[in-house]
Design a protein around this motif. Structure first.
Motif, PDB file in Angstrom:
ATOM      1  N   VAL A  92       0.828  -1.200   0.000  1.00 45.38           N
ATOM      2  CA  VAL A  92       0.000   0.000   0.000  1.00 45.38           C
ATOM      3  C   VAL A  92       0.866   1.255   0.000  1.00 45.38           C
ATOM      4  O   VAL A  92       0.565   2.242  -0.688  1.00 45.38           O
ATOM      5  N   THR A  93       1.967   1.223   0.752  1.00 46.84           N
ATOM      6  CA  THR A  93       2.861   2.383   0.781  1.00 46.84           C
ATOM      7  C   THR A  93       3.465   2.643  -0.588  1.00 46.84           C
ATOM      8  O   THR A  93       3.538   3.798  -1.044  1.00 46.84           O
ATOM      9  N   GLN A  96       0.618   4.058  -2.861  1.00 46.52           N
ATOM     10  CA  GLN A  96       0.145   5.398  -2.540  1.00 46.52           C
ATOM     11  C   GLN A  96       1.245   6.450  -2.643  1.00 46.52           C
ATOM     12  O   GLN A  96       0.983   7.591  -3.039  1.00 46.52           O
ATOM     13  N   ARG A  97       2.489   6.083  -2.293  1.00 47.58           N
ATOM     14  CA  ARG A  97       3.553   7.085  -2.193  1.00 47.58           C
ATOM     15  C   ARG A  97       4.681   6.866  -3.182  1.00 47.58           C
ATOM     16  O   ARG A  97       5.511   7.754  -3.369  1.00 47.58           O
ATOM     17  N   ASP A 105       5.065   8.749   7.747  1.00 42.66           N
ATOM     18  CA  ASP A 105       3.908   8.038   7.206  1.00 42.66           C
ATOM     19  C   ASP A 105       3.114   7.407   8.338  1.00 42.66           C
ATOM     20  O   ASP A 105       3.680   6.825   9.271  1.00 42.66           O
ATOM     21  N   ASP A 137      -4.877   4.752   3.644  1.00 45.53           N
ATOM     22  CA  ASP A 137      -5.286   3.617   2.800  1.00 45.53           C
ATOM     23  C   ASP A 137      -6.793   3.685   2.580  1.00 45.53           C
ATOM     24  O   ASP A 137      -7.557   3.031   3.296  1.00 45.53           O
ATOM     25  N   ASN A 139      -8.595   2.329   0.397  1.00 46.71           N
ATOM     26  CA  ASN A 139      -9.158   1.038  -0.018  1.00 46.71           C
ATOM     27  C   ASN A 139      -9.295   0.051   1.140  1.00 46.71           C
ATOM     28  O   ASN A 139      -9.829  -1.049   0.948  1.00 46.71           O
TER      29      ASN A 139
END
Length: 260
Positions: A92-93, A96-97, A105, A137, A139
């Motif tokens: 996810v990191t 997203q980033r 974070d 997150d 989602n």
């Protein structure tokens, strides 16, 4: 000459025999050959074998000890669940980033709290944790992984209450239903792993047996090799390990003050 750098240790998990054998290699054929050299009466006494999530050793038990029940250690199941949560958090990191996690974070700051048991978090901590995760997150993949991990821990906690059959199947049903409705690939893969090892897991919950003693002897083996700065002679290494794993605790000689 050592064929493999690693050895397989067989430990008596309920008795007082300690380390039964140290076999060079980590393949099923090596373990099966060693078991085949033992007497059938000795093999028939083995009713349960506790292992980690290793298909190699499961095959060795299935072929070498067909009458024994395979048990999966609960510690390694929780470890597998924590690794799944970490994998989802890292993915996810990156999504997203576009980079690894940093101290600023939200998901990186709460990485340790995600691995902590739900019963060790207060209601305010759980509410804050989910609120912060939703901002990082949208989602809800990390939250879904955390819930799947806690559902597995709820299943494993059945062993503390006697391993009742109806309670185990109810916990399994809740776990599978949630994972089936979840679209996180890591959670689905983890659920398939649990399904593959379902019978050994149920056996572990019924009996309450673990391979904790095996892990303890494994620590002793590593400690012996560490303080010796390695071994050049395999026979000396096995002799030293056998002595360290089977010796009885010695009574300390009383001092003169204690004698008085």
């Amino acid at each position: 000459i050592w064929v493999d750098r690693w050895d397989t240790g067989l430990v008596d998990i309920t008795g007082d025999q300690g380390l039964l054998a140290q076999i060079n290699g980590r393949d099923s054929a090596t373990v099966i050959d060693w078991l085949g050299q033992r007497k059938s009466a000795w093999r028939d006494q083995i009713t349960h074998v506790a292992i980690d999530l290793s298909a190699v050793y499961a095959r060795a038990v299935r072929l070498g000890l067909p009458g024994a029940v395979v048990i999966v250690d609960r510690f390694h199941l929780v470890k597998k669940a924590n690794e799944m949560v970490d994998a989802v958090r890292r993915r996810v990191t990156w999504a997203q980033r576009g980079r690894r996690g940093r101290k600023a974070d939200v998901e990186w700051i709460n990485r340790r709290r995600l691995l902590r048991g739900a019963e060790r978090l207060t209601q305010a901590q759980r509410t804050t944790l989910f609120a912060k995760l939703l901002t990082a997150d949208p989602n809800e993949h990390i939250a879904a992984a955390w819930i799947a991990k806690e559902l597995l821990r709820e299943l494993l906690s059945c062993a503390e209450r006697g391993g009742l059959r109806y309670e185990i199947h109810a916990a399994l049903d809740r776990f599978y239903r949630f994972c089936a409705a979840c679209k996180v690939p890591e959670v689905i893969k983890f659920a398939r792993t649990i399904e593959t090892w379902q019978q050994p897991i149920i056996a572990a919950l019924h009996t309450g047996l673990t391979n904790a003693r095996t892990e303890g002897y494994n620590r002793i083996v590593k400690h012996v090799g560490r303080i010796a700065f390695g071994f050049r002679n395999p026979d000396n290494q096995r002799r030293r390990v056998r002595w360290a794993c089977t010796r009885r605790s010695r009574q300390v000689t009383p001092s003169r003050h204690q004698c008085h």
